[in-house]
Design a protein around this motif. Structure first.
Motif, short mmCIF file in Angstrom:
data_model
loop_
_atom_site.label_atom_id
_atom_site.label_comp_id
_atom_site.label_asym_id
_atom_site.label_seq_id
_atom_site.Cartn_x
_atom_site.Cartn_y
_atom_site.Cartn_z
N GLU A 86 0.82 -1.22 0.00
CA GLU A 86 0.00 0.00 0.00
C GLU A 86 0.85 1.27 0.00
O GLU A 86 0.33 2.35 0.27
N TRP A 87 2.13 1.15 -0.32
CA TRP A 87 3.03 2.29 -0.24
C TRP A 87 3.71 2.52 -1.58
O TRP A 87 3.98 1.60 -2.34
N ILE A 88 3.99 3.79 -1.85
CA ILE A 88 4.75 4.20 -3.02
C ILE A 88 6.14 4.61 -2.53
O ILE A 88 6.26 5.48 -1.66
N VAL A 89 7.17 3.97 -3.10
CA VAL A 89 8.56 4.23 -2.70
C VAL A 89 9.23 5.00 -3.83
O VAL A 89 9.31 4.53 -4.96
N LEU A 90 9.71 6.22 -3.51
CA LEU A 90 10.41 7.09 -4.46
C LEU A 90 11.84 7.26 -3.99
O LEU A 90 12.08 7.62 -2.83
N THR A 91 12.79 7.01 -4.89
CA THR A 91 14.21 7.16 -4.54
C THR A 91 14.87 8.10 -5.52
O THR A 91 14.57 8.10 -6.72
N VAL A 92 15.79 8.93 -4.98
CA VAL A 92 16.62 9.82 -5.81
C VAL A 92 18.07 9.59 -5.39
O VAL A 92 18.45 9.89 -4.25
N ASP A 93 18.88 9.05 -6.30
CA ASP A 93 20.28 8.74 -6.03
C ASP A 93 21.17 9.70 -6.80
O ASP A 93 20.85 10.09 -7.95
N ASP A 94 22.28 10.09 -6.19
CA ASP A 94 23.26 10.93 -6.89
C ASP A 94 24.65 10.32 -6.70
O ASP A 94 24.85 9.40 -5.90
N GLY A 95 25.58 10.84 -7.42
CA GLY A 95 26.95 10.32 -7.36
C GLY A 95 27.91 11.22 -6.64
O GLY A 95 29.12 11.17 -6.90
N GLY A 96 27.42 12.08 -5.75
CA GLY A 96 28.27 13.02 -5.05
C GLY A 96 28.95 12.41 -3.83
O GLY A 96 29.00 11.19 -3.66
N PRO A 97 29.40 13.27 -2.94
CA PRO A 97 30.13 12.79 -1.76
C PRO A 97 29.21 12.17 -0.70
O PRO A 97 29.69 11.56 0.26
N GLY A 98 27.88 12.33 -0.84
CA GLY A 98 26.97 11.78 0.14
C GLY A 98 26.78 12.70 1.34
O GLY A 98 27.33 13.81 1.41
N VAL A 99 25.98 12.25 2.29
CA VAL A 99 25.67 13.03 3.48
C VAL A 99 26.22 12.29 4.69
O VAL A 99 25.88 11.12 4.91
N THR B 36 13.97 9.57 4.27
CA THR B 36 15.23 9.19 4.93
C THR B 36 16.37 9.39 3.96
O THR B 36 16.19 9.43 2.73
N VAL B 37 17.58 9.52 4.55
CA VAL B 37 18.80 9.69 3.76
C VAL B 37 19.74 8.53 4.10
O VAL B 37 19.91 8.18 5.28
N SER B 38 20.34 7.96 3.07
CA SER B 38 21.30 6.87 3.27
C SER B 38 22.33 6.94 2.16
O SER B 38 22.30 7.84 1.31
N ASP B 39 23.25 6.00 2.17
CA ASP B 39 24.23 5.93 1.08
C ASP B 39 23.58 5.37 -0.16
O ASP B 39 22.70 4.49 -0.10
N ALA B 40 24.01 5.87 -1.30
CA ALA B 40 23.50 5.36 -2.57
C ALA B 40 24.02 3.95 -2.81
O ALA B 40 25.05 3.55 -2.24
N PRO B 41 23.34 3.15 -3.61
CA PRO B 41 23.86 1.81 -3.94
C PRO B 41 25.27 1.91 -4.52
O PRO B 41 25.57 2.77 -5.34
#
Length: 487
Positions: free
Chosen positions: A387-400, A440-445
């Motif tokens: 019942e949930w929509i999961v949206l992800t935005v990944d970048d190739g920068g230094p991360g947070v 939430t914020v995490s490391d990109a794959p």
């Protein structure tokens, strides 16, 4: 005029009219019944005297005076209590109570009618009488008692009843209406001192036994509830406006001072070298862009705080993501942005807010997602999990860095090298919370870069209690938490 007085006056005027109408109808019915009884009596007497009337006409036609006298006496004896008149070719024979000879009799016979003479009324019945020797007309008369004693008595009683009904019905209606209006007076006393601007007291939720009064009390409570709701909205809007002006004054002070310094340099030093002049103009343009972006962000944040549930509709999140990605590609032609979203993913939400969420996630990824070689690559993914929509935005920068993953959603939180307003990710957190989701914020794959993951419920629901993103701090950006097994 009070309601009880109005009702009493209306009844006082209406009841006599009803009594008069009823009396007139009763008078007509009595007159009809009396006429029917009189007419039946006339028919009986006419049938009884017809043989004597025929004998009288034969005796008169045969010129036998003595026989005519005898028949005339027999006629009068048979008539008893009614008047008779026999009109023949040889004269008129009459006797008993009847109108004068000059009174015009009806042309038709066989049906009783009423004639008037000298102020008196008579019921008259005519019969044709035929013999071999002569023919004539037999008239039978009786006083119209229906037009005299009985009807006058009924009329007097109707008038007396009408005169008595007017004051009595008015007083009775006034007393009954005054008693019935007692709950209304109690409601009036209970609401007279209410001031919704300063007093939170409301009419008590108790039934009076009168449907209309209970409905009026419910209407008053609904109106006051709507007033309270509008007052709360107005208070929120005023708080948002004050916070907007306070935040704008605080955040605009530094860039405005910087712009003022550059303008003073340009104005006071016309001989400034071209390189220095170009640098000052570039600073002015940069600060101008920052000011414009800050004002737009503050406006959007205020809109999010004030949006209502009526604005929520079923929105196609795939189409919104495609439009946001297309606009970001046009603004950052050097960035590589990929979108992986199946068609037809819909959520119940505020479409402008969903677009703000995606625009700011993409703007943040483009601004901070450059790798060591300066190349910007962004991947946008979307999928449905239960019942949930999961949206992800990944970048190739230094991360947070992990210690900063909560604080980056606070208002005006900017990195050391950031040229933004510090409100972009606050808008992301606000819209996520507004749609009852989490971010939430995490490391990109692959371990390089940052992943921003937004989870939104597909079904409709109530707005969250928290609506103070511009007024307060944004430290608690998640509106609610969900078990991991849901995703």
């Amino acid at each position: 005029m009070r309601l009880s007085a109005r009702i009493g006056l209306a009844v006082c005027c209406t009841v006599p009219l009803l009594v008069l109408a009823s009396g007139w109808l009763l008078l007509q019915l009595v007159a009809r019944d009396l006429h029917r009884a009189e007419d039946d009596h006339l028919r009986e007497r006419a049938a009884a005297v017809v043989p004597d009337a025929k004998a009288l006409l034969r005796a008169g036609a045969a010129d036998r005076p003595k026989a005519a006298d005898t028949r005339e006496r027999a006629l009068y004896s048979a008539a008893l209590d009614v008047g008779v008149r026999v009109v023949g070719p040889d004269g008129t024979f009459s006797g008993g109570p009847q109108p004068g000879p000059d009174v015009r009799l009806p042309a038709r016979t066989g049906t009783p009618v009423t004639v008037r003479a000298d102020g008196d009324s008579w019921r008259v019945l005519g019969r044709r009488v035929r013999t071999p020797l002569a023919s004539g007309t037999l008239w039978v008369f009786a006083p119209d008692t229906a037009d005299r004693g009985q009807q006058r008595l009924v009329r007097r009683r109707v008038l007396v009843t009408t005169l008595l009904a007017a004051p009595l019905s008015g007083l009775l209606a006034w007393g009954v209406s005054a008693s019935a209006a007692a709950p209304l007076r109690r409601l009036t006393r209970g609401t007279a001192g209410l001031d919704p601007r300063t007093d939170r007291a409301r009419p008590p939720l108790e039934r009076s036994g009168v449907t209309e009064v209970d409905e009026l009390a419910a209407t008053v409570r609904n109106v006051l509830a709507r007033y309270d709701e509008q007052a709360a909205r107005t208070g929120e809007a005023l708080d948002t406006a004050r916070s907007f002006s306070s935040a704008a004054a605080h955040e605009l002070r530094t860039p405005l001072m910087s712009m003022g310094t550059n303008l003073d340099i340009l104005a006071d030093h016309p001989e400034l070298p071209e390189a220095d002049r170009t640098e000052a103009v570039a600073d002015l343009r940069r600060e101008h862009g920052r000011l414009l972006g800050l004002l737009v962000m503050l406006r959007d944040l205020g809109r999010g705080d004030l949006v209502e549930a009526e604005a929520f509709r079923t929105a196609d999140l795939t189409e919104i993501a495609e439009a946001a990605v297309a606009d970001t590609r046009s603004r950052a032609p050097g960035a590589r942005i990929e979108l992986d979203a199946p068609a037809g993913i819909a959520v119940r939400g505020w479409e402008p807010g969903l677009r703000l969420l995606l625009d700011n996630l993409l703007a943040n990824a483009v601004a901070h997602g450059a790798d060591a070689q300066g190349c910007v690559s962004v991947s946008v993914g979307m999928r449905r999990v239960g019942e949930w929509i999961v949206l992800t935005v990944d970048d190739g920068g230094p991360g947070v860095p992990e210690p900063d993953r909560e604080r980056i959603f606070e208002r005006f939180r900017r990195g050391p090298a950031s040229a933004g307003s510090g409100l972009g990710l606050t808008l992301v957190a606000q819209q996520t919370a507004l749609h009852r989701g989490t971010v939430t914020v995490s490391d990109a794959p692959g371990g390089t870069g940052a992943r921003f993951e937004v989870r939104l419920p597909a079904a409709a629901g109530e707005l969250p209690d928290r609506r103070d993103w511009l007024i307060g701090t944004a430290g608690t950006y998640r509106s609610q938490s969900f078990p991991k097994e849901h995703f």
